[in-house]
Design a protein around this motif. Structure first.
Motif, PDB file in Angstrom:
ATOM      1  N   ARG A 181       0.827  -1.210   0.000  1.00 42.11           N
ATOM      2  CA  ARG A 181       0.000   0.000   0.000  1.00 42.11           C
ATOM      3  C   ARG A 181       0.859   1.257   0.000  1.00 42.11           C
ATOM      4  O   ARG A 181       0.569   2.228  -0.695  1.00 42.11           O
ATOM      5  N   LYS A 182       1.956   1.237   0.782  1.00 43.60           N
ATOM      6  CA  LYS A 182       2.829   2.412   0.870  1.00 43.60           C
ATOM      7  C   LYS A 182       3.759   2.544  -0.329  1.00 43.60           C
ATOM      8  O   LYS A 182       4.353   3.591  -0.529  1.00 43.60           O
ATOM      9  N   GLY A 183       3.909   1.477  -1.090  1.00 44.57           N
ATOM     10  CA  GLY A 183       4.778   1.524  -2.247  1.00 44.57           C
ATOM     11  C   GLY A 183       6.248   1.328  -1.915  1.00 44.57           C
ATOM     12  O   GLY A 183       7.115   1.688  -2.698  1.00 44.57           O
ATOM     13  N   THR A 184       6.542   0.746  -0.748  1.00 39.48           N
ATOM     14  CA  THR A 184       7.931   0.490  -0.384  1.00 39.48           C
ATOM     15  C   THR A 184       8.323  -0.932  -0.782  1.00 39.48           C
ATOM     16  O   THR A 184       7.504  -1.695  -1.283  1.00 39.48           O
ATOM     17  N   ARG A 185       9.570  -1.273  -0.544  1.00 39.37           N
ATOM     18  CA  ARG A 185      10.106  -2.576  -0.947  1.00 39.37           C
ATOM     19  C   ARG A 185       9.455  -3.713  -0.158  1.00 39.37           C
ATOM     20  O   ARG A 185       9.453  -3.700   1.068  1.00 39.37           O
ATOM     21  N   THR A 186       8.961  -4.714  -0.849  1.00 34.04           N
ATOM     22  CA  THR A 186       8.254  -5.811  -0.189  1.00 34.04           C
ATOM     23  C   THR A 186       9.030  -7.123  -0.204  1.00 34.04           C
ATOM     24  O   THR A 186       8.586  -8.088   0.408  1.00 34.04           O
ATOM     25  N   GLN A 187      10.164  -7.169  -0.877  1.00 36.44           N
ATOM     26  CA  GLN A 187      10.889  -8.447  -1.009  1.00 36.44           C
ATOM     27  C   GLN A 187      11.269  -9.070   0.340  1.00 36.44           C
ATOM     28  O   GLN A 187      11.062 -10.274   0.523  1.00 36.44           O
ATOM     29  N   PRO A 188      11.793  -8.310   1.327  1.00 38.65           N
ATOM     30  CA  PRO A 188      12.106  -8.951   2.621  1.00 38.65           C
ATOM     31  C   PRO A 188      10.871  -9.532   3.319  1.00 38.65           C
ATOM     32  O   PRO A 188      10.935 -10.595   3.926  1.00 38.65           O
ATOM     33  N   ALA A 189       9.756  -8.843   3.208  1.00 36.95           N
ATOM     34  CA  ALA A 189       8.522  -9.337   3.827  1.00 36.95           C
ATOM     35  C   ALA A 189       8.028 -10.602   3.132  1.00 36.95           C
ATOM     36  O   ALA A 189       7.549 -11.531   3.791  1.00 36.95           O
ATOM     37  N   TRP A 190       8.160 -10.658   1.810  1.00 37.51           N
ATOM     38  CA  TRP A 190       7.766 -11.856   1.075  1.00 37.51           C
ATOM     39  C   TRP A 190       8.634 -13.047   1.457  1.00 37.51           C
ATOM     40  O   TRP A 190       8.133 -14.166   1.603  1.00 37.51           O
ATOM     41  N   ILE A 191       9.929 -12.817   1.595  1.00 39.18           N
ATOM     42  CA  ILE A 191      10.840 -13.900   1.989  1.00 39.18           C
ATOM     43  C   ILE A 191      10.464 -14.428   3.370  1.00 39.18           C
ATOM     44  O   ILE A 191      10.393 -15.639   3.587  1.00 39.18           O
ATOM     45  N   GLN A 192      10.212 -13.513   4.295  1.00 39.81           N
ATOM     46  CA  GLN A 192       9.783 -13.926   5.638  1.00 39.81           C
ATOM     47  C   GLN A 192       8.484 -14.722   5.577  1.00 39.81           C
ATOM     48  O   GLN A 192       8.339 -15.736   6.263  1.00 39.81           O
ATOM     49  N   LEU A 193       7.549 -14.248   4.778  1.00 41.39           N
ATOM     50  CA  LEU A 193       6.252 -14.916   4.676  1.00 41.39           C
ATOM     51  C   LEU A 193       6.406 -16.339   4.147  1.00 41.39           C
ATOM     52  O   LEU A 193       5.817 -17.273   4.696  1.00 41.39           O
ATOM     53  N   VAL A 194       7.184 -16.515   3.120  1.00 41.43           N
ATOM     54  CA  VAL A 194       7.360 -17.848   2.536  1.00 41.43           C
ATOM     55  C   VAL A 194       8.033 -18.788   3.531  1.00 41.43           C
ATOM     56  O   VAL A 194       7.583 -19.924   3.743  1.00 41.43           O
ATOM     57  N   ILE A 195       9.101 -18.321   4.175  1.00 43.01           N
ATOM     58  CA  ILE A 195       9.813 -19.161   5.145  1.00 43.01           C
ATOM     59  C   ILE A 195       8.905 -19.526   6.314  1.00 43.01           C
ATOM     60  O   ILE A 195       8.804 -20.693   6.709  1.00 43.01           O
ATOM     61  N   ALA A 196       8.226 -18.534   6.879  1.00 45.33           N
ATOM     62  CA  ALA A 196       7.357 -18.785   8.031  1.00 45.33           C
ATOM     63  C   ALA A 196       6.187 -19.681   7.657  1.00 45.33           C
ATOM     64  O   ALA A 196       5.802 -20.571   8.429  1.00 45.33           O
ATOM     65  N   PHE A 197       5.609 -19.490   6.468  1.00 45.56           N
ATOM     66  CA  PHE A 197       4.476 -20.313   6.057  1.00 45.56           C
ATOM     67  C   PHE A 197       4.885 -21.772   5.868  1.00 45.56           C
ATOM     68  O   PHE A 197       4.164 -22.680   6.285  1.00 45.56           O
ATOM     69  N   ILE A 198       6.048 -21.996   5.261  1.00 51.41           N
ATOM     70  CA  ILE A 198       6.528 -23.376   5.092  1.00 51.41           C
ATOM     71  C   ILE A 198       6.763 -24.022   6.453  1.00 51.41           C
ATOM     72  O   ILE A 198       6.387 -25.174   6.686  1.00 51.41           O
ATOM     73  N   LEU A 199       7.370 -23.276   7.375  1.00 50.72           N
ATOM     74  CA  LEU A 199       7.614 -23.815   8.724  1.00 50.72           C
ATOM     75  C   LEU A 199       6.322 -24.151   9.453  1.00 50.72           C
ATOM     76  O   LEU A 199       6.189 -25.226  10.045  1.00 50.72           O
ATOM     77  N   VAL A 200       5.367 -23.234   9.435  1.00 50.82           N
ATOM     78  CA  VAL A 200       4.126 -23.469  10.183  1.00 50.82           C
ATOM     79  C   VAL A 200       3.310 -24.587   9.531  1.00 50.82           C
ATOM     80  O   VAL A 200       2.659 -25.371  10.228  1.00 50.82           O
TER      81      VAL A 200
END
Length: 117
Positions: free
Chosen positions: A84-103
């Motif tokens: 929404r803010k238009g900032t860089r989302t790549q670190p958040a996406w990486i965290q999301l993928v790693i955390a989702f696979i773990l959970v």
């Protein structure tokens, strides 16, 4: 109760991608969808807490799963807000993928969930 928990996080994933697509097109309904997504975050936490409460004793891996599940919710929120803010989302996406696979792995491995592993 396991089915209710799984249903809430599947719906939340769908709402997550719908919210992202609405934000990228600058739709006025993006804010409403984001609020509905946040409601589903709360429902995920409530159903997860009920599942945890139903256990006679809480093994340490369930505590790890709770923490990683909260990490997934936080990462999803970071992706939506940064988009929404238009900032860089790549670190958040990486965290999301790693955390989702773990959970997902912990949810399928632990005795309360479905037994694929």
């Amino acid at each position: 109760m396991t089915h209710a928990h799984i249903t809430t996080w599947v719906i939340a994933l769908i709402l997550f991608f719908v919210t992202l697509s609405l934000q990228k097109t600058n739709s006025p309904k993006a804010k409403m969808m984001h609020m509905v997504l946040r409601l589903f975050y709360v429902l995920i936490i409530i159903t997860g807490a009920i599942l945890l409460y139903m256990l006679a004793s809480i093994p340490p891996l369930y505590i790890v799963k709770v923490l990683v599940g909260l990490w997934v919710i936080g990462a999803m929120e970071m992706v939506v807000v940064r988009t929404r803010k238009g900032t860089r989302t790549q670190p958040a996406w990486i965290q999301l993928v790693i955390a989702f696979i773990l959970v997902l792995y912990l949810g399928l491995k632990l005795p309360l969930g479905f037994h694929l592993f």
